[in-house]
Design an enzyme around this catalytic site. Structure first.
Site, PDB file in Angstrom:
ATOM      1  N   ASP A 123       0.836  -1.209   0.000  1.00 52.19           N
ATOM      2  CA  ASP A 123       0.000   0.000   0.000  1.00 52.19           C
ATOM      3  C   ASP A 123       0.867   1.254   0.000  1.00 52.19           C
ATOM      4  O   ASP A 123       0.558   2.236  -0.676  1.00 52.19           O
ATOM      5  CB  ASP A 123      -0.916  -0.019   1.228  1.00 52.19           C
ATOM      6  CG  ASP A 123      -1.619  -1.347   1.383  1.00 52.19           C
ATOM      7  OD1 ASP A 123      -2.418  -1.680   0.498  1.00 52.19           O
ATOM      8  OD2 ASP A 123      -1.339  -2.072   2.347  1.00 52.19           O
ATOM      9  N   HIS A 151      -4.688  -3.652   6.058  1.00 49.67           N
ATOM     10  CA  HIS A 151      -4.429  -3.830   4.618  1.00 49.67           C
ATOM     11  C   HIS A 151      -5.756  -4.229   3.977  1.00 49.67           C
ATOM     12  O   HIS A 151      -6.036  -5.400   3.727  1.00 49.67           O
ATOM     13  CB  HIS A 151      -3.374  -4.911   4.386  1.00 49.67           C
ATOM     14  CG  HIS A 151      -3.229  -5.278   2.935  1.00 49.67           C
ATOM     15  ND1 HIS A 151      -2.763  -4.404   1.981  1.00 49.67           N
ATOM     16  CD2 HIS A 151      -3.507  -6.421   2.270  1.00 49.67           C
ATOM     17  CE1 HIS A 151      -2.759  -4.996   0.799  1.00 49.67           C
ATOM     18  NE2 HIS A 151      -3.220  -6.218   0.944  1.00 49.67           N
TER      19      HIS A 151
HETATM   20  C1  LMR Z   1      -3.478  -6.675  -2.873  1.00 54.65           C
HETATM   21  O1  LMR Z   1      -3.544  -5.689  -2.152  1.00 54.65           O
HETATM   22  O2  LMR Z   1      -3.099  -6.644  -4.048  1.00 54.65           O
HETATM   23  C2  LMR Z   1      -3.945  -8.003  -2.333  1.00 54.65           C
HETATM   24  O3  LMR Z   1      -3.761  -8.013  -0.954  1.00 54.65           O
HETATM   25  C3  LMR Z   1      -5.369  -8.191  -2.705  1.00 54.65           C
HETATM   26  C4  LMR Z   1      -5.888  -9.559  -2.335  1.00 54.65           C
HETATM   27  O4  LMR Z   1      -6.958  -9.638  -1.683  1.00 54.65           O
HETATM   28  O5  LMR Z   1      -5.265 -10.570  -2.674  1.00 54.65           O
END
Ligand code: LMR
Length: 294
Positions: A123, A151
């Site tokens: 992120d 997250h």
């Molecule tokens: C991402 O942020 O790309 C992954 O965590 C998304 C996911 O749910 O696999």
């Protein structure tokens, strides 16, 4: 030695993973050992990267996901507690990573709080790129990019404390509507957008963020910067104690510490409360998978 834990016996992909790792010729990889034994996987390990989890499928509620993953992260936590090296550090990547890390940690009471991490670096990287592109600056000019909380789509990418070229973001991007609106939602929704675009969850960017996370833990943080990691909250900034909470962190090369004293507007405080509430809800949903602290 790199040990790969196969968490689903039916998974055929591991052989291909080993082949690709071989083909990377990583200088630090002295050998690769695939195993389905938790004990073998974690025996003497100093770094446990918990990447595998069961992703959400159509028709599943978020709580279903948390409970299924409890079945993975509880035994992994127990195995880490029993078999890992005394200096083990754990980075949880498999989603929902904050709460999966919470579950594993509760079953590894001998591993101190400061050795547990869940990944918010992806992120951070996403947010840095969005800001750099908007400002027309290289991404290396973006610093102090904190991701607060989960997250998930409630995370708060904190543009208020970030800098571009050493100046507040608002000097370079004086569009508060964009910062408080599209910027935040783009970062929050990026994982879902990647899944939509490629039909699968992020892979290369997530792997790169794992490397960034580990490097940021074992390397002293430059004086003008901090990094984003979800760490065990001790109530910093009023965050709920014990949660794995995305916070700004600095490392001295061996220990990480939360950066304290950053200011927050009422807008930011509200955002941080939303993501804290979500994480509290996740903790409540997995309460019977958590080992009470002794
Ligand atoms: C991402 O942020 O790309 C992954 O965590 C998304 C996911 O749910 O696999």
């Amino acid at each position: 030695m790199l040990r790969l834990l196969e968490i689903e016996p039916a998974m055929q992909a591991l052989h291909g993973v080993v082949m690709e790792l071989d083909d990377c010729a990583f200088p630090l990889v002295a050998g690769i050992e695939p195993t389905s034994s938790l004990r073998t996987a974690f025996e003497g390990t100093s770094w446990a990267l918990l990447v595998g989890s069961v992703p959400r499928k159509a028709g599943m509620e978020r709580n279903d996901l948390l409970n299924i993953n409890g079945g993975i992260f509880k035994p992994q936590g127990e195995a880490i507690n029993a078999h890992a090296a005394s200096d083990v550090r754990v980075l949880v990547v498999g989603n929902p990573c904050n709460t999966n890390c919470l579950i594993a940690r509760s079953h590894a009471p001998d591993v101190p709080d400061e050795r547990w991490f869940a990944m918010t670096r992806l992120d951070q990287n996403r947010a840095m790129t969005q800001l750099a592109q908007r400002a027309g600056e290289p991404v290396t000019e973006v610093k102090r990019m904190a991701i607060w909380g989960n997250h998930s789509a409630t995370q708060f990418p904190d543009f208020e404390n970030a800098t571009i070229g050493g100046k507040p973001v608002s000097d370079r991007i004086p569009e508060l509507d964009w910062l408080q609106g599209e910027f935040i939602t783009t970062v929050q929704q990026r994982g879902a957008a990647i899944i939509q675009a490629r039909g699968a969850s992020s892979a290369a960017s997530a792997a790169s963020a794992v490397i960034d996370s580990v490097q940021s833990i074992v390397t002293p943080t430059p004086a003008d910067d901090f990094v984003s990691l979800a760490v065990v909250s001790h109530g910093e900034y009023g965050t709920p104690e014990g949660l794995l909470f995305g916070l700004p962190v600095r490392s001295d090369g061996s220990r990480c510490q939360v950066v304290e004293g950053l200011p927050h507007s009422s807008f930011a405080q509200e955002r941080i409360k939303v993501t804290a509430d979500e994480l509290e809800g996740e903790r409540a949903a997995v309460a019977d998978l958590l080992q009470p602290a002794s």
